[in-house]
Design an enzyme around this catalytic site. Structure first.
Site, mmCIF file in Angstrom:
data_model
loop_
_atom_site.group_PDB
_atom_site.id
_atom_site.type_symbol
_atom_site.label_atom_id
_atom_site.label_comp_id
_atom_site.label_asym_id
_atom_site.label_seq_id
_atom_site.Cartn_x
_atom_site.Cartn_y
_atom_site.Cartn_z
ATOM 1 N N HIS A 1 148.233 110.358 49.473
ATOM 2 C CA HIS A 1 148.244 109.190 50.529
ATOM 3 C C HIS A 1 146.839 109.126 50.831
ATOM 4 C CE1 HIS A 1 150.167 106.346 53.685
ATOM 5 N NE2 HIS A 1 148.814 106.181 53.911
ATOM 6 N N ASN B 1 150.463 106.385 46.939
ATOM 7 C CA ASN B 1 150.405 105.276 47.948
ATOM 8 C C ASN B 1 149.205 104.479 47.692
ATOM 9 O OD1 ASN B 1 151.045 104.440 50.990
ATOM 10 N ND2 ASN B 1 149.205 104.624 51.126
ATOM 11 N N GLU B 2 149.546 103.180 47.662
ATOM 12 C CA GLU B 2 148.627 102.114 47.439
ATOM 13 C C GLU B 2 147.821 102.375 46.399
ATOM 14 O OE1 GLU B 2 147.262 100.620 51.154
ATOM 15 O OE2 GLU B 2 149.280 99.753 51.634
ATOM 16 N N GLN C 1 146.315 111.148 58.236
ATOM 17 C CA GLN C 1 145.978 110.469 59.569
ATOM 18 C C GLN C 1 146.647 111.095 60.633
ATOM 19 O OE1 GLN C 1 147.356 106.912 57.162
ATOM 20 N NE2 GLN C 1 146.032 105.932 58.740
HETATM 21 C C1 BGC Z 1 147.781 102.646 54.470
HETATM 22 C C2 BGC Z 1 148.029 103.251 55.892
HETATM 23 C C3 BGC Z 1 147.219 102.474 56.596
HETATM 24 C C4 BGC Z 1 147.822 101.083 57.080
HETATM 25 C C5 BGC Z 1 147.262 100.038 58.028
HETATM 26 C C6 BGC Z 1 148.071 100.975 54.608
HETATM 27 O O1 BGC Z 1 147.038 100.558 53.758
HETATM 28 O O2 BGC Z 1 148.755 103.085 53.500
HETATM 29 O O3 BGC Z 1 147.449 104.463 55.621
HETATM 30 O O4 BGC Z 1 146.874 103.130 58.051
HETATM 31 O O5 BGC Z 1 147.857 100.430 55.817
HETATM 32 O O6 BGC Z 1 145.898 99.934 57.632
#
Ligand code: BGC
Length: 388
Positions: free
Chosen positions: A113, A156-157, A19
């Site tokens: 990520h 991440n997530e 990003q």
């Molecule tokens: C993510 C980010 C994203 C943010 C806002 C999260 O889901 O880790 O990469 O930009 O939320 O949407």
């Protein structure tokens, strides 16, 4: 009322590699952005050019009075072709880590990520037999540059990654809040869990954990059983998988209401942010309580919380509410070690630059950074440790 946070509490800002860095050309997301008929309306392009301007970014973080910075190491740069490890890319990330340490900033490093190398995706992604071994090999390649780092986020997530993997082509048209998506692909969720465990085996001597998208599923009209059934595959199983970890990352932005038939759309009357999510500052405190109850004894790091808005005063309003909720959850006993705001920069929001989450704006042509009032407001809290 003055609310004090503990001494040594980390105050920081976050971003991810894809990003912010720009030109992540060997990644699967870059390929998706450039595919004919791509679902992404805008391409990441140069992003914030943080691959070159990271010193400026870290200087801003320090000058604000924040003490920590979360950033990503990009697998697609470290291993652009299977088996080829780029020593130059590793040296780059080593410089960034040293840049944090020299400025007295605590680095929080994310290893994965959302974006993967394109070759990894073409070889079957997380569903390939070799996926976990491939991820482990990448983690091993990164280990030598992590000297001085304590906090490492493996994946991440993972819940969102698994939900995206569960989408059919038709679902992809719908958009909206992640927690309203169809259930995650189970095999992907299992592979991510195994990859996380493999990474943790390699990361001895670090504080390692994964960072979970908390959706604040709230039962409407007594639909408690339905809420629980909805939350388990999308969130709870990922929190429970963290119960032996060194920490768990909480990432919270909004809430999702669940009725008898499942997730409901954001109510018409609700105040919304630029992502269309409900403006709901209580999300953070609730997410922390929820996580603490499901992974008892595991320290929590807030690895993301923030708001997409063009109105910086609304960012302060939202974050003030979120920090008040966080403070209350901590007063009730949650062991929270730090708060990392999402995000430092107005960066690429997975398909568009319009939803601006940043404490700092970025000129899309010159890449000039402009610190917003919200950044100074958060820096003041970091310096004093007090939310007034
Ligand atoms: C993510 C980010 C994203 C943010 C806002 C999260 O889901 O880790 O990469 O930009 O939320 O949407």
């Amino acid at each position: 009322m003055d609310r004090a946070f503990p001494k040594g509490f980390l105050w920081g800002a976050a971003g991810s590699a894809h990003q912010t860095e720009g030109n992540n050309v060997a990644s699967d997301i870059w390929a998706l952005e450039h595919r004919p008929g791509s679902p992404m309306s805008e391409r990441s392009g140069d992003a914030c050019d943080s691959y070159h301007r990271w010193r400026e970014d870290l200087d801003i973080v320090r000058s604000l009075g924040l003490t920590s910075c979360r950033f990503g190491i990009e697998w697609a740069r470290v291993e652009p072709v299977e088996g080829h490890i780029s020593h130059a890319a590793l040296a780059h990330y080593r410089r960034v880590i040293e840049g944090c340490l020299e400025r007295g900033l605590t680095p929080v490093v994310t290893l994965h990520h959302f974006s993967s190398p394109l070759w990894f995706q073409q070889e079957g992604g997380w569903l390939a037999d070799a996926a976990v071994a491939r991820f482990r090999r990448y983690v091993r390649a990164v280990l030598p540059i992590l000297d001085g780092v304590r906090w490492v986020c493996t994946i991440n997530e993972p819940n969102l990654v698994a939900m995206m993997a569960g989408l059919t082509k038709d679902d992809r048209q719908t958009g909206g809040v992640a927690g309203a998506l169809p259930p995650p692909d189970q095999a992907t969720a299992d592979a991510l869990t195994a990859a996380h465990r493999a990474a943790r085996e390699e990361l001895t001597g670090f504080l390692s954990g994964w960072t979970i998208a908390n959706q604040n599923f709230e039962a409407l009209d007594g639909a408690h059983d339905e809420r629980d059934a909805w939350a388990w595959p999308r969130e709870d199983r990922f929190i429970e998988a963290a119960k032996d970890d060194d920490f768990v990352g909480v990432q919270a932005y909004t809430r999702v209401l669940v009725g008898r038939e499942g997730a409901l759309p954001v109510p018409e009357a609700a105040r919304r942010t630029l992502t269309g999510w409900e403006f709901y500052p209580a999300a953070l405190g609730n997410a922390v309580r929820y996580t603490a109850a499901r992974a008892p004894g595991v320290p929590i790091l807030v690895t993301e919380n923030g708001i997409a808005t063009a109105d910086d005063a609304a960012r302060v309003e939202y974050t003030r509410g979120a920090l008040a909720g966080l403070h209350a959850a901590m007063a009730e006993g949650a062991d929270v070690r730090g708060y990392l705001h999402w995000s430092l920069l107005d960066n690429y929001e997975w398909g568009s630059y319009t939803p601006t989450f940043g404490l700092v704006s970025v000129d899309r042509v010159t890449f000039a950074r402009t610190v917003k009032p919200s950044a100074r407001w958060l820096g003041e809290i970091a310096r004093t440790g007090i939310l007034g």
